[in-house]
Write a protein that holds these residues in place. Structure first.
Motif, PDB file in Angstrom:
ATOM      1  N   THR A 130      30.310  47.201  28.149  1.00  0.00           N
ATOM      2  CA  THR A 130      31.354  48.134  28.564  1.00  0.00           C
ATOM      3  C   THR A 130      32.585  47.362  29.028  1.00  0.00           C
ATOM      4  O   THR A 130      32.508  46.531  29.942  1.00  0.00           O
ATOM      5  N   SER A 131      33.708  47.643  28.401  1.00  0.00           N
ATOM      6  CA  SER A 131      34.958  46.971  28.761  1.00  0.00           C
ATOM      7  C   SER A 131      35.782  47.875  29.673  1.00  0.00           C
ATOM      8  O   SER A 131      35.879  49.087  29.452  1.00  0.00           O
ATOM      9  N   HIS A 132      36.341  47.283  30.728  1.00  0.00           N
ATOM     10  CA  HIS A 132      37.185  48.036  31.657  1.00  0.00           C
ATOM     11  C   HIS A 132      38.079  47.056  32.399  1.00  0.00           C
ATOM     12  O   HIS A 132      37.800  45.843  32.458  1.00  0.00           O
ATOM     13  N   LEU A 133      39.127  47.561  32.990  1.00  0.00           N
ATOM     14  CA  LEU A 133      40.063  46.732  33.743  1.00  0.00           C
ATOM     15  C   LEU A 133      39.463  46.369  35.097  1.00  0.00           C
ATOM     16  O   LEU A 133      38.565  47.059  35.597  1.00  0.00           O
ATOM     17  N   PRO A 134      39.956  45.304  35.716  1.00  0.00           N
ATOM     18  CA  PRO A 134      39.485  44.957  37.066  1.00  0.00           C
ATOM     19  C   PRO A 134      39.786  46.081  38.044  1.00  0.00           C
ATOM     20  O   PRO A 134      40.818  46.749  37.963  1.00  0.00           O
ATOM     21  N   GLU A 135      38.844  46.300  38.978  1.00  0.00           N
ATOM     22  CA  GLU A 135      39.043  47.352  39.966  1.00  0.00           C
ATOM     23  C   GLU A 135      40.008  46.921  41.057  1.00  0.00           C
ATOM     24  O   GLU A 135      40.642  47.761  41.708  1.00  0.00           O
ATOM     25  N   GLN A 136      40.135  45.611  41.285  1.00  0.00           N
ATOM     26  CA  GLN A 136      41.005  45.106  42.337  1.00  0.00           C
ATOM     27  C   GLN A 136      42.293  44.542  41.732  1.00  0.00           C
ATOM     28  O   GLN A 136      42.343  44.145  40.577  1.00  0.00           O
ATOM     29  N   GLY A 137      43.341  44.526  42.551  1.00  0.00           N
ATOM     30  CA  GLY A 137      44.564  43.833  42.159  1.00  0.00           C
ATOM     31  C   GLY A 137      45.617  44.671  41.508  1.00  0.00           C
ATOM     32  O   GLY A 137      46.639  44.139  41.053  1.00  0.00           O
ATOM     33  N   LEU A 199      39.165  37.483  42.910  1.00  0.00           N
ATOM     34  CA  LEU A 199      40.284  38.345  42.513  1.00  0.00           C
ATOM     35  C   LEU A 199      41.395  37.470  41.922  1.00  0.00           C
ATOM     36  O   LEU A 199      41.328  36.241  41.973  1.00  0.00           O
ATOM     37  N   PHE A 200      42.394  38.121  41.361  1.00  0.00           N
ATOM     38  CA  PHE A 200      43.505  37.395  40.756  1.00  0.00           C
ATOM     39  C   PHE A 200      44.239  36.606  41.840  1.00  0.00           C
ATOM     40  O   PHE A 200      44.830  37.169  42.761  1.00  0.00           O
ATOM     41  N   ASP A 201      44.195  35.284  41.729  1.00  0.00           N
ATOM     42  CA  ASP A 201      44.807  34.399  42.726  1.00  0.00           C
ATOM     43  C   ASP A 201      45.711  33.398  42.002  1.00  0.00           C
ATOM     44  O   ASP A 201      45.218  32.469  41.359  1.00  0.00           O
ATOM     45  N   PRO A 202      47.029  33.557  42.073  1.00  0.00           N
ATOM     46  CA  PRO A 202      47.931  32.610  41.407  1.00  0.00           C
ATOM     47  C   PRO A 202      47.774  31.180  41.911  1.00  0.00           C
ATOM     48  O   PRO A 202      48.189  30.229  41.227  1.00  0.00           O
ATOM     49  N   GLY A 203      47.157  30.991  43.071  1.00  0.00           N
ATOM     50  CA  GLY A 203      46.947  29.636  43.574  1.00  0.00           C
ATOM     51  C   GLY A 203      45.860  28.888  42.808  1.00  0.00           C
ATOM     52  O   GLY A 203      45.736  27.674  42.958  1.00  0.00           O
ATOM     53  N   GLN A 204      45.069  29.599  42.009  1.00  0.00           N
ATOM     54  CA  GLN A 204      44.003  28.974  41.206  1.00  0.00           C
ATOM     55  C   GLN A 204      44.411  28.883  39.736  1.00  0.00           C
ATOM     56  O   GLN A 204      43.588  29.023  38.842  1.00  0.00           O
TER      57      GLN A 204
END
Length: 250
Positions: A130-137, A199-204
């Protein structure tokens, strides 16, 4: 000279021991042969020993056959044993199916801009998970960020099967400029090593410079799925995406 004598046949040469005085059809010769055979000394008990040996051989063969048939009969007439064997076979079949369904483990480093991310060349995702978008962010919000509805299948391993579900997005940054990117999703059970972020972290971020352009990649794990965001650009484009997601989730 007697020319009436027939020539000797050369097809069957005579034996060197041939004696014309002892013909095989001579009754005297037959009688002498019988007497010679009857005069052969036979040891005492030889007949009984021979018969006993033959009887023992037949008994051993019968016992061997019964030893093979007996376990087979016990197996066929033992329902508990048959049920246990059937359960073992079913369990092995289930393990084989689960192992095949899990698929190969893919190195996280392969989920990057080196993949073929041209939507014109990608097939539609086959929905084997099942494909879906991230719930967070803030990925599910609508605003500057537009995520296209169609989901594509991306091959990252060597089997040729679809490993990741991929959606492309567009971020409007003003002045008729846009940032384009791709969001990959793959089950965590098929990725190694797993990302450290949740979660999406631009620092990584990891930056890549390829012949087809510059890219910024951020990966994280959410529940049982791994997400990889690939931005077509550099630090400035990644920062713009980060600000848009942060404002959408606020």
């Amino acid at each position: 000279m007697n020319t009436s004598e027939p020539p000797r046949s050369s097809g069957f040469p005579e034996s060197e021991n041939t004696d014309s005085g002892h013909n095989a059809e001579d009754p005297v010769f037959d009688a002498q042969l019988k007497r010679a055979l009857l005069d052969v000394n036979v040891p005492d008990g030889f007949r009984d020993t021979l018969l006993q040996s033959l009887s023992d051989h037949e008994t051993a063969a019968a016992v061997s056959d019964s030893q093979v048939v007996a376990p087979r009969r016990r197996l066929l007439h033992n329902p508990t044993l048959l049920a246990g064997l059937s359960c073992c076979l079913v369990f092995m079949a289930i393990l084989t199916y689960l192992w095949a369904a899990q698929g190969p483990v893919i190195d996280l480093a392969r989920l990057g801009p080196e993949l073929n991310l041209d939507s014109r060349l990608l097939p539609e995702f086959d929905q084997h998970f099942t494909s879906h978008l991230p719930e967070q962010g803030g990925w599910n919000s609508r605003g500057q960020l537009t995520i296209y509805n169609k989901t594509y299948g991306v091959t990252a391993g060597t089997t040729g099967a679809q490993d990741a579900a991929t959606r492309f997005f567009r971020l409007r940054t003003g002045n008729n400029r846009s940032v384009f990117g791709a969001l990959l999703q793959i089950p965590a059970s098929q990725v190694s090593p797993l990302p450290t972020s949740t979660l999406f972290d631009p620092g990584q971020v990891k930056y890549s410079q390829l012949n087809k352009g510059n890219f910024a990649t951020v990966s994280w794990i959410e529940n049982d799925q791994v997400y990889v965001c690939i931005v077509f650009g550099g630090a400035r484009e990644l920062e713009a995406l980060g600000r848009a997601l942060q404002s959408a989730s606020a």
